[in-house]
Motif scaffolding. Structure first.
Motif, PDB file in Angstrom:
ATOM      1  N   GLY A 201       0.725  10.487  -0.247  1.00  0.00           N
ATOM      2  CA  GLY A 201      -0.237   9.410  -0.440  1.00  0.00           C
ATOM      3  C   GLY A 201      -1.004   9.090   0.831  1.00  0.00           C
ATOM      4  O   GLY A 201      -2.037   8.454   0.790  1.00  0.00           O
TER       5      GLY A 201
ATOM      6  N   SER B 187       6.024   8.102  -0.259  1.00  0.00           N
ATOM      7  CA  SER B 187       4.609   8.388  -0.472  1.00  0.00           C
ATOM      8  C   SER B 187       4.360   9.852  -0.819  1.00  0.00           C
ATOM      9  O   SER B 187       3.266  10.233  -1.196  1.00  0.00           O
ATOM     10  CB  SER B 187       3.778   7.968   0.744  1.00  0.00           C
TER      11      SER B 187
ATOM     12  N   GLN C  93       0.839  -1.209   0.000  1.00  0.00           N
ATOM     13  CA  GLN C  93       0.000   0.000   0.000  1.00  0.00           C
ATOM     14  C   GLN C  93       0.868   1.253   0.000  1.00  0.00           C
ATOM     15  O   GLN C  93       0.553   2.238  -0.664  1.00  0.00           O
ATOM     16  CB  GLN C  93      -0.935   0.007   1.219  1.00  0.00           C
TER      17      GLN C  93
ATOM     18  N   PHE D  32       2.672   1.566  -3.576  1.00  0.00           N
ATOM     19  CA  PHE D  32       1.763   1.918  -4.666  1.00  0.00           C
ATOM     20  C   PHE D  32       0.937   3.149  -4.344  1.00  0.00           C
ATOM     21  O   PHE D  32       0.189   3.613  -5.189  1.00  0.00           O
ATOM     22  CB  PHE D  32       0.842   0.738  -4.994  1.00  0.00           C
ATOM     23  N   ARG D  33       1.087   3.676  -3.152  1.00  0.00           N
ATOM     24  CA  ARG D  33       0.276   4.817  -2.685  1.00  0.00           C
ATOM     25  C   ARG D  33      -1.192   4.549  -2.983  1.00  0.00           C
ATOM     26  O   ARG D  33      -1.917   5.416  -3.442  1.00  0.00           O
ATOM     27  CB  ARG D  33       0.696   6.121  -3.384  1.00  0.00           C
ATOM     28  N   ASN D  34      -1.592   3.303  -2.759  1.00  0.00           N
ATOM     29  CA  ASN D  34      -2.919   2.904  -3.193  1.00  0.00           C
ATOM     30  C   ASN D  34      -3.578   2.063  -2.107  1.00  0.00           C
ATOM     31  O   ASN D  34      -3.036   1.048  -1.687  1.00  0.00           O
ATOM     32  CB  ASN D  34      -2.777   2.091  -4.485  1.00  0.00           C
TER      33      ASN D  34
END
Lengths: 347, 424
Positions: B93, A233, A92, A95-97
């Protein structure tokens, strides 16, 4: 200073919870053992403390049940939980997701195909006392990881988007191959499906002894890259400006997290949810700083999977439910509840 | 230039993306006390230059030396100790707190296996004070306004304790209050000798007013590099940006300022009703009253002249900046017969004469006489009257009388400058 103290506080609380959970999980099962006796039996295994315990008063049958049946399974589920949650945090972060989970780059599909081939075509090869299925699953998971990684490497840089896309594409193909084997070998279908759904029914010390040191080492090494993960990030360019060797750190973490996920999936099949949602729950509780999030998520992953597995083997006794079903049916509503209640922005 | 005062030295720097050359043989030296602004149109290579100096991009030819050491021989942590960047945007993020964000600036000082030490907290605290964010140290970065977020990023860069601060359009998306606040902060850091500053600024005037040196980049090459006074002029801006500008001086600070000339006549998409470009228009000047109409007519494509104006009059500055013909008179002197005759000659050659809302006194009464003659010559005369003649007649009624006569003889009167184009 402040961060360190906060981390230690959370880790301390989580370890207490984990110990309590181990005691509870050891006590319940088809043979009911009282919590007090369970605690004494567990304490008698710990060097240094065992001198203070009068083992003669303990039931030998209970000692055998706990030490030979329950503890291997408990420890295996804790370590798989640690592995899944750690890999989840890393993927996470990289992938900054928020959708990323330990299986995001195709580890699970590769492991499933490997396990299927092992279950259907190969007789037990008896390597290192590990089951053939596990060996094949591990091989499938690693092969897929390196294939996806190789595809996504362009001029020494790993493209995150290509990684995700090739992971999804390759997963689809590998799953299709698994299904193909299943329709030709219908009498093995139940075995394959049961493996894929994930669980610890075949847990043994031999599995644990292989898994634990590997996972522990990889998880600890990854832990030293959490400051970098925080900074990455902010975006690759900003991270480079702040002195992070972005490409190198990304490659290292991708390989480490893939290995962690492969180790976990080969031991236990595909257990969903734990690696995806444990980091989210912890983010709500401890914040987004990976230096705190990573160790706490790892321990929490162990707790979550141990709880789920305990439920899986006890809720419908004597029948067992695959643990992946428990993690999703019980865990998802709990996570949604937290999400609605906190209304905090975690991403 | 590369004396012992040099902190950054770039030699024959070349950089390409594939076959496209982005930077072409760029060389320059930066001194410790410098505050340099890099100006140039999009695609000139400004951001690439910043990315090369900060070592975000590494595949270049040529040499970059920081503090006398070759950038290629330094590791990323050492570079981040010497060079900090303030980017345009930062979008994490995850939802970090302000303190966590600022502490990331200390990354180059903390080893992989180490933890933040006391000096890291002190440095982060100082950076937060300078950027005025101590009050919201525990808030979430994602909950801050755009300007507050940028303060946090500035603190992050200051926490790096670098000697060089690179600014990559740090204020371009912010309101003017933040622009001023940040520029003042950068200026004070520079003047105290704490930081050498190299910045890309979106706003040319912001750059000119505050930097000690300007670098004009055009198509990957240095067009010119030096003091703003020496290199910023109408021609240099025209050839670097391809735009027409006025280069004037701020009346209060006497700093250079650049202001765009909008030219609807050459841009079909915004052109109003078709204008007769060959129409010659003469404008009576005085006290700055003519400047708006001169600018309007010039930018609409008319051939404009102006007279009679005194030297030091704003209208004369306008005429000079636009490069139009004018008749001038010595400062604070009444209009001489000679100047009046020159003015009349302009009027004779013009198709129309415009009289803006000029104040009339004995010194420039003759301008009104010239307008009367224009009416007599059957020229189209347009009077812009924004406040009535009586209030601006300082001749004891003489000007008013003549003014009324001009109107009676057929001059068109409009109430504001923007009505002029409709009457031509």
């Amino acid at each position: 200073m402040e961060t360190g103290r906060k981390t230690l506080k959370y880790i301390f609380i989580l370890i207490i919870l984990l110990i309590l959970m181990v005691i509870v999980a050891s006590s319940i099962g088809s043979a009911k053992i009282g919590l007090k006796d369970t605690s004494l039996i567990l304490a008698s295994f710990i060097p240094g403390i065992n001198h203070f315990i009068d083992t003669a008063r303990l039931d030998l049958r209970e000692i055998v049940i706990i030490s030979q049946i329950r503890i291997p399974r408990i420890f295996l589920s804790i370590f798989v939980g640690i592995a899944l949650a750690s890999a989840g945090v890393i993927f996470q972060g990289l992938f900054r997701n928020p959708m990323a989970d330990p299986f995001v780059i195709g580890v699970s599909a590769g492991a499933a195909l490997g396990a299927t081939i092992g279950l259907v075509f190969v007789k037990d090869i008896g390597l290192l006392n590990i089951s053939t299925t596990t060996v094949f699953a591990l091989f499938g998971a690693l092969a897929t990881t390196f294939l996806v990684y190789g595809i996504s490497r362009i001029k020494g840089k790993v493209s995150v988007i290509t990684l995700l896309l090739s992971g999804i594409a390759l997963s689809a193909m590998l799953s299709a191959m698994t299904y193909l084997i299943m329709i030709f070998k219908t009498h093995d279908m139940a075995k394959i499906v049961f493996w894929i759904m994930g669980g610890f029914t075949s847990a043994s010390w031999s599995n644990f002894i292989i898994l634990a040191p590997v996972v522990t080492t990889l998880v600890i090494i990854s832990g030293f890259f959490m400051r970098d993960l925080n900074i990455i990030s902010l975006g690759d360019e900003r991270a480079a400006q702040l002195g992070v060797q972005v490409d190198r750190v990304k490659k290292i973490l991708l390989v480490l997290a893939s290995l962690i996920a492969a180790a976990a999936v080969s031991m236990s099949g595909i257990i969903g949810f734990v690696g995806l949602i444990t980091p989210h729950i912890l983010r709500l509780l401890v914040g987004s700083d990976h230096k705190i999030l990573y160790p706490t998520s790892a321990i929490a992953g162990g707790i979550v999977l141990l709880m789920s597995d305990t439920l899986a083997r006890t809720v419908l006794m004597p029948r067992e439910i695959p643990v992946g079903i428990i993690t999703s049916i019980v865990g998802v509503p709990f996570f949604l509840y937290l999400l609605v209640k906190s209304k905090r922005q975690i991403f | 230039m590369s004396g012992n005062n040099s902190i950054l030295s770039v030699k024959n720097l070349n950089f390409s993306y594939g076959k496209k050359k982005i930077l072409d043989n760029v060389s320059f030296d930066v001194g410790k006390e410098d505050f340099i602004s890099i100006l140039g149109p999009n695609g000139a290579g400004k951001s690439t230059l910043v990315n090369l100096i900060s070592s975000v991009l590494k595949e270049y030819e040529g040499g970059i030396e920081v503090g006398g050491r070759n950038l290629k021989e330094l590791n990323s942590m050492d570079i981040a100790k010497m060079i900090a960047v303030v980017p345009q945007y930062t979008n994490p993020g995850f939802s970090f707190t302000v303190t966590e964000m600022v502490m990331m600036g200390r990354n180059p000082y903390i080893s992989r296996f180490g933890v933040e030490r006391k000096e890291d907290f002190v440095a982060a605290g100082t950076a937060m004070e300078k950027a005025k964010i101590s009050a919201f140290a525990n808030r979430k970065f994602s909950e801050l306004s755009g300007g507050e977020k940028q303060r946090v990023i500035i603190a992050q860069a200051l926490a790096q304790d670098s000697s060089i601060l690179l600014l990559d359009e740090p204020t371009s998306h912010l309101d003017i209050n933040f622009q001023i606040e940040f520029i003042n902060l950068f200026l004070s850091l520079n003047r105290k000798g704490e930081k050498t500053i190299i910045g890309i600024f979106h706003d040319i005037n912001l750059a000119i007013q505050n930097s000690k040196k300007i670098m004009l980049l055009k198509e990957g090459r240095i067009f010119s590099f030096g003091r703003g006074e020496d290199i910023i002029n109408r021609e240099s801006i025209k050839s670097v940006f391809g735009s027409d500008v006025f280069v004037g001086r701020n009346p209060i600070t006497r700093n250079l300022y650049v202001s765009p000339v909008f030219n609807p006549a050459t841009d079909r998409s915004i052109a109003g009703p078709a204008v007769n470009k060959y129409l010659k228009v003469h404008v009576i000047g005085g006290g700055g009253a003519a400047s708006p109409v001169i600018n309007l007519l010039h930018s609409s494509g008319y051939r404009v002249s102006c007279g009679v104006i005194n030297t030091l009059d704003t209208d004369l500055d306008t005429a000079q900046m636009l490069g139009i013909s004018y008749v001038n008179e010595a400062p604070f002197s009444p209009i001489s017969i000679d100047s009046q005759n020159k003015n009349l000659r302009f009027i004779e050659y013009s198709d129309a004469v415009i009289l803006p809302t000029v104040e009339f006194g004995p010194g420039n009464f003759s301008n009104l006489v010239s307008v009367k003659k224009a009416v007599g010559l059957r020229k189209k005369v347009i009077i812009i009257d924004e406040k009535g003649i009586r209030k601006r007649d300082h001749t004891g009624g003489k000007a008013e009388k003549l003014y009324r006569k001009i109107i009676k003889d057929g001059a068109i009167v409009v109430k504001s400058v923007d009505q002029v184009l409709g009457c031509l």
